[in-house]
Design a protein around this motif. Structure first.
Motif, PDB file in Angstrom:
ATOM      1  N   TYR A   4      -6.666   6.196   5.367  1.00  0.00           N
ATOM      2  CA  TYR A   4      -6.401   6.085   3.718  1.00  0.00           C
ATOM      3  C   TYR A   4      -7.239   7.207   2.959  1.00  0.00           C
ATOM      4  O   TYR A   4      -6.598   7.893   2.296  1.00  0.00           O
ATOM      5  CB  TYR A   4      -6.646   4.685   3.435  1.00  0.00           C
ATOM      6  N   HIS A  25      -1.818   5.366   8.970  1.00  0.00           N
ATOM      7  CA  HIS A  25      -2.595   4.116   8.164  1.00  0.00           C
ATOM      8  C   HIS A  25      -1.819   2.976   8.685  1.00  0.00           C
ATOM      9  O   HIS A  25      -2.333   1.895   8.642  1.00  0.00           O
ATOM     10  CB  HIS A  25      -2.588   4.539   6.620  1.00  0.00           C
ATOM     11  N   ASN A  62       1.028  -1.047  -0.088  1.00  0.00           N
ATOM     12  CA  ASN A  62       0.101   0.102  -0.040  1.00  0.00           C
ATOM     13  C   ASN A  62       0.802   1.379   0.027  1.00  0.00           C
ATOM     14  O   ASN A  62       0.232   2.267  -0.670  1.00  0.00           O
ATOM     15  CB  ASN A  62      -0.924  -0.041   1.280  1.00  0.00           C
TER      16      ASN A  62
END
Length: 171
Positions: free
Chosen positions: A149, A133, A94
């Protein structure tokens, strides 16, 4: 009455600080992910490494344990376990999907002389939310992870719009 406006130099300092902060955050994240990964045999010379006991051979030996394992049905989604290794792999993935492009957009804002206040606020929000996050993902805290996010994504979306406005007004 003081203005909250940031100058171009202020934005540069904010961007530099946020970039360095995200660099150190990613370095920590990569280290955490690496500590959970299986290591190649040549790394064993360096000493015991976490995850060594989980290494799988390239071709499994023919024995009764593997034969019994092969007869078991594959795990269903309900039975599957999301390991710490899986979690940190997803955190790293991510980060790799979001942080580089986010920083590029933020720094191009500076290059194009976009609104420095908007750029600075977006950079601070982005860095803060990316760090949050990771923490929230590591500690399995939904929906807060998704909120962090989303705020980070919204800040980069705002920075992208600011970038276009800055580039058009420069022309």
């Amino acid at each position: 009455q003081q203005s909250m406006a940031f100058s171009s130099e202020d934005a540069k300092v904010v961007l530099a600080f946020c970039t360095a902060l995200l660099f150190f955050k990613m370095t920590f994240t990569f280290g955490k992910q690496g500590s959970l990964a299986s290591r190649p045999p040549e790394d064993q010379v360096m000493g015991a490494v976490a995850g060594d006991d989980e290494m799988q051979p390239l071709s499994p030996p023919d024995d009764d344990v593997n034969a019994e394992h092969a007869r078991q049905p594959p795990p269903t989604k309900r039975m599957s376990k999301f390991s710490d290794r899986d979690r940190w792999n997803r955190i790293v993935q991510n980060d790799l999907e979001n942080i580089p492009i986010g920083l590029i957009i933020l720094w191009v804002n500076f290059i194009c002389n976009s609104n420095a206040t908007v750029t600075s606020i977006c950079a601070i929000l982005f860095a803060t939310c990316r760090i949050l996050h990771t923490i929230l993902y590591a500690f399995q805290m939904q929906p807060f992870r998704s909120i962090a996010y989303s705020v980070a994504l919204l800040s980069i979306s705002t920075a992208a719009i600011n970038l276009v406005i800055g580039a058009v007004s420069e022309a």
